[in-house]
Write a protein that holds these residues in place. Structure first.
Motif, PDB file in Angstrom:
ATOM      1  N   MET A  31       0.840  -1.209   0.000  1.00 26.82           N
ATOM      2  CA  MET A  31       0.000   0.000   0.000  1.00 26.82           C
ATOM      3  C   MET A  31       0.872   1.256   0.000  1.00 26.82           C
ATOM      4  O   MET A  31       0.581   2.220  -0.702  1.00 26.82           O
ATOM      5  CB  MET A  31      -0.947   0.006   1.199  1.00 26.82           C
ATOM      6  CG  MET A  31      -2.073  -0.997   1.073  1.00 26.82           C
ATOM      7  SD  MET A  31      -3.176  -0.976   2.495  1.00 26.82           S
ATOM      8  CE  MET A  31      -4.101   0.538   2.182  1.00 26.82           C
ATOM      9  N   ILE A  36      -2.845  -0.308  -4.078  1.00 24.28           N
ATOM     10  CA  ILE A  36      -4.084  -0.365  -3.304  1.00 24.28           C
ATOM     11  C   ILE A  36      -5.148  -0.993  -4.196  1.00 24.28           C
ATOM     12  O   ILE A  36      -5.343  -0.567  -5.329  1.00 24.28           O
ATOM     13  CB  ILE A  36      -4.497   1.049  -2.842  1.00 24.28           C
ATOM     14  CG1 ILE A  36      -3.442   1.584  -1.856  1.00 24.28           C
ATOM     15  CG2 ILE A  36      -5.892   1.030  -2.229  1.00 24.28           C
ATOM     16  CD1 ILE A  36      -3.574   3.047  -1.542  1.00 24.28           C
ATOM     17  N   ASP A  39     -10.052   1.814  -2.931  1.00 30.20           N
ATOM     18  CA  ASP A  39     -10.303   2.844  -1.935  1.00 30.20           C
ATOM     19  C   ASP A  39     -11.817   2.912  -1.812  1.00 30.20           C
ATOM     20  O   ASP A  39     -12.514   3.335  -2.732  1.00 30.20           O
ATOM     21  CB  ASP A  39      -9.720   4.177  -2.410  1.00 30.20           C
ATOM     22  CG  ASP A  39      -9.932   5.298  -1.405  1.00 30.20           C
ATOM     23  OD1 ASP A  39     -10.793   5.166  -0.513  1.00 30.20           O
ATOM     24  OD2 ASP A  39      -9.245   6.328  -1.526  1.00 30.20           O
ATOM     25  N   GLY A  41     -13.512   4.674   0.266  1.00 30.29           N
ATOM     26  CA  GLY A  41     -13.957   5.956   0.812  1.00 30.29           C
ATOM     27  C   GLY A  41     -13.951   5.928   2.330  1.00 30.29           C
ATOM     28  O   GLY A  41     -13.991   4.868   2.953  1.00 30.29           O
ATOM     29  N   VAL A  43     -11.592   6.634   4.515  1.00 30.79           N
ATOM     30  CA  VAL A  43     -10.343   6.018   4.980  1.00 30.79           C
ATOM     31  C   VAL A  43     -10.398   4.484   5.056  1.00 30.79           C
ATOM     32  O   VAL A  43      -9.614   3.857   5.746  1.00 30.79           O
ATOM     33  CB  VAL A  43      -9.813   6.612   6.324  1.00 30.79           C
ATOM     34  CG1 VAL A  43      -9.495   8.085   6.180  1.00 30.79           C
ATOM     35  CG2 VAL A  43     -10.780   6.377   7.479  1.00 30.79           C
ATOM     36  N   TYR A  45     -10.048   0.877   3.045  1.00 33.02           N
ATOM     37  CA  TYR A  45      -9.410   0.300   1.868  1.00 33.02           C
ATOM     38  C   TYR A  45      -9.614  -1.212   1.835  1.00 33.02           C
ATOM     39  O   TYR A  45      -9.723  -1.852   2.872  1.00 33.02           O
ATOM     40  CB  TYR A  45      -7.898   0.569   1.888  1.00 33.02           C
ATOM     41  CG  TYR A  45      -7.554   2.025   1.823  1.00 33.02           C
ATOM     42  CD1 TYR A  45      -7.380   2.663   0.602  1.00 33.02           C
ATOM     43  CD2 TYR A  45      -7.413   2.781   2.985  1.00 33.02           C
ATOM     44  CE1 TYR A  45      -7.072   4.014   0.535  1.00 33.02           C
ATOM     45  CE2 TYR A  45      -7.106   4.136   2.931  1.00 33.02           C
ATOM     46  CZ  TYR A  45      -6.941   4.740   1.703  1.00 33.02           C
ATOM     47  OH  TYR A  45      -6.638   6.082   1.640  1.00 33.02           O
ATOM     48  N   LYS A  47      -7.686  -4.593   0.551  1.00 34.69           N
ATOM     49  CA  LYS A  47      -6.364  -5.060   0.142  1.00 34.69           C
ATOM     50  C   LYS A  47      -6.375  -6.576   0.083  1.00 34.69           C
ATOM     51  O   LYS A  47      -6.772  -7.242   1.032  1.00 34.69           O
ATOM     52  CB  LYS A  47      -5.312  -4.569   1.156  1.00 34.69           C
ATOM     53  CG  LYS A  47      -3.896  -4.942   0.798  1.00 34.69           C
ATOM     54  CD  LYS A  47      -3.413  -4.191  -0.425  1.00 34.69           C
ATOM     55  CE  LYS A  47      -2.016  -4.649  -0.823  1.00 34.69           C
ATOM     56  NZ  LYS A  47      -1.870  -4.841  -2.242  1.00 34.69           N
ATOM     57  N   SER A  65      -8.545   0.374   7.708  1.00 35.37           N
ATOM     58  CA  SER A  65      -8.537   1.826   7.687  1.00 35.37           C
ATOM     59  C   SER A  65      -7.089   2.254   7.710  1.00 35.37           C
ATOM     60  O   SER A  65      -6.265   1.621   8.370  1.00 35.37           O
ATOM     61  CB  SER A  65      -9.255   2.375   8.912  1.00 35.37           C
ATOM     62  OG  SER A  65     -10.631   2.275   8.699  1.00 35.37           O
ATOM     63  N   LEU A  68      -2.269   6.601   5.227  1.00 35.13           N
ATOM     64  CA  LEU A  68      -1.100   6.053   4.540  1.00 35.13           C
ATOM     65  C   LEU A  68       0.198   6.640   5.089  1.00 35.13           C
ATOM     66  O   LEU A  68       0.305   7.845   5.277  1.00 35.13           O
ATOM     67  CB  LEU A  68      -1.210   6.275   3.035  1.00 35.13           C
ATOM     68  CG  LEU A  68      -2.418   5.593   2.371  1.00 35.13           C
ATOM     69  CD1 LEU A  68      -2.490   5.921   0.888  1.00 35.13           C
ATOM     70  CD2 LEU A  68      -2.395   4.093   2.583  1.00 35.13           C
ATOM     71  N   TYR A  72      -2.246   2.015  10.289  1.00 39.16           N
ATOM     72  CA  TYR A  72      -3.067   1.057   9.546  1.00 39.16           C
ATOM     73  C   TYR A  72      -3.786   0.177  10.560  1.00 39.16           C
ATOM     74  O   TYR A  72      -3.147  -0.319  11.491  1.00 39.16           O
ATOM     75  CB  TYR A  72      -2.192   0.168   8.655  1.00 39.16           C
ATOM     76  CG  TYR A  72      -1.405   0.943   7.628  1.00 39.16           C
ATOM     77  CD1 TYR A  72      -1.857   1.059   6.316  1.00 39.16           C
ATOM     78  CD2 TYR A  72      -0.214   1.578   7.972  1.00 39.16           C
ATOM     79  CE1 TYR A  72      -1.143   1.779   5.371  1.00 39.16           C
ATOM     80  CE2 TYR A  72       0.505   2.303   7.037  1.00 39.16           C
ATOM     81  CZ  TYR A  72       0.036   2.399   5.739  1.00 39.16           C
ATOM     82  OH  TYR A  72       0.739   3.112   4.806  1.00 39.16           O
ATOM     83  N   GLN A  95     -16.303   1.793   8.124  1.00 37.55           N
ATOM     84  CA  GLN A  95     -15.786   3.155   7.949  1.00 37.55           C
ATOM     85  C   GLN A  95     -15.827   3.908   9.277  1.00 37.55           C
ATOM     86  O   GLN A  95     -14.874   4.594   9.642  1.00 37.55           O
ATOM     87  CB  GLN A  95     -16.608   3.917   6.902  1.00 37.55           C
ATOM     88  CG  GLN A  95     -16.289   3.502   5.478  1.00 37.55           C
ATOM     89  CD  GLN A  95     -17.236   4.109   4.460  1.00 37.55           C
ATOM     90  OE1 GLN A  95     -18.413   4.333   4.740  1.00 37.55           O
ATOM     91  NE2 GLN A  95     -16.729   4.353   3.262  1.00 37.55           N
TER      92      GLN A  95
END
Length: 124
Positions: A31, A36, A39, A41, A43, A45, A47, A65, A68, A72, A95
């Protein structure tokens, strides 16, 4: 210092799947290098993480979340074979939780770690 953390229920899932902390550290490193997968939205992600002894294609999806380069927090994981994606309600809940964890002060963060709500990820 980059802080890589995981929620207690993520850690329980991770143990059941025999997914190493090293695999999570590799995902964070990717990341930070711009790899990534999505995303989502707020914050949040998505993966992909390779299955032990396998590749990412049939591996796991992790939701985390991230600020970056800073903090993390792995929130949720599932094998790709179990479900394609999460629901809108799950996304909103993740989120919200992720934002809370990212905004913890140093004091609140150490309390969360001491109480076991969050755990540190230790790579090899």
């Amino acid at each position: 210092m980059t802080g890589i953390l995981k929620r207690k229920d993520f850690a329980r899932w991770q143990v059941g799947e025999k997914l190493s902390d090293t695999a999570l550290c590799i995902a964070v490193q990717e990341m930070e290098n711009g790899l990534i997968d999505a995303d989502l939205g707020g914050v949040l992600y998505k993966k992909r993480v390779a299955r032990p002894g396998g590749g990412k294609r049939g591996g796991y999806r992790t939701l985390l979340s991230a600020r970056l380069g800073n903090r993390y927090v792995f929130l949720h994981g599932f094998p790709k074979s179990d479900k394609a994606n999460i629901t809108q309600d799950e996304k909103k809940a993740l989120q919200f939780a992720g934002k809370v964890f990212l905004e913890l002060s140093a004091d609140a963060l150490s309390k969360a770690l001491l109480s076991g709500v969050l755990l540190e990820v230790h790579g090899e």
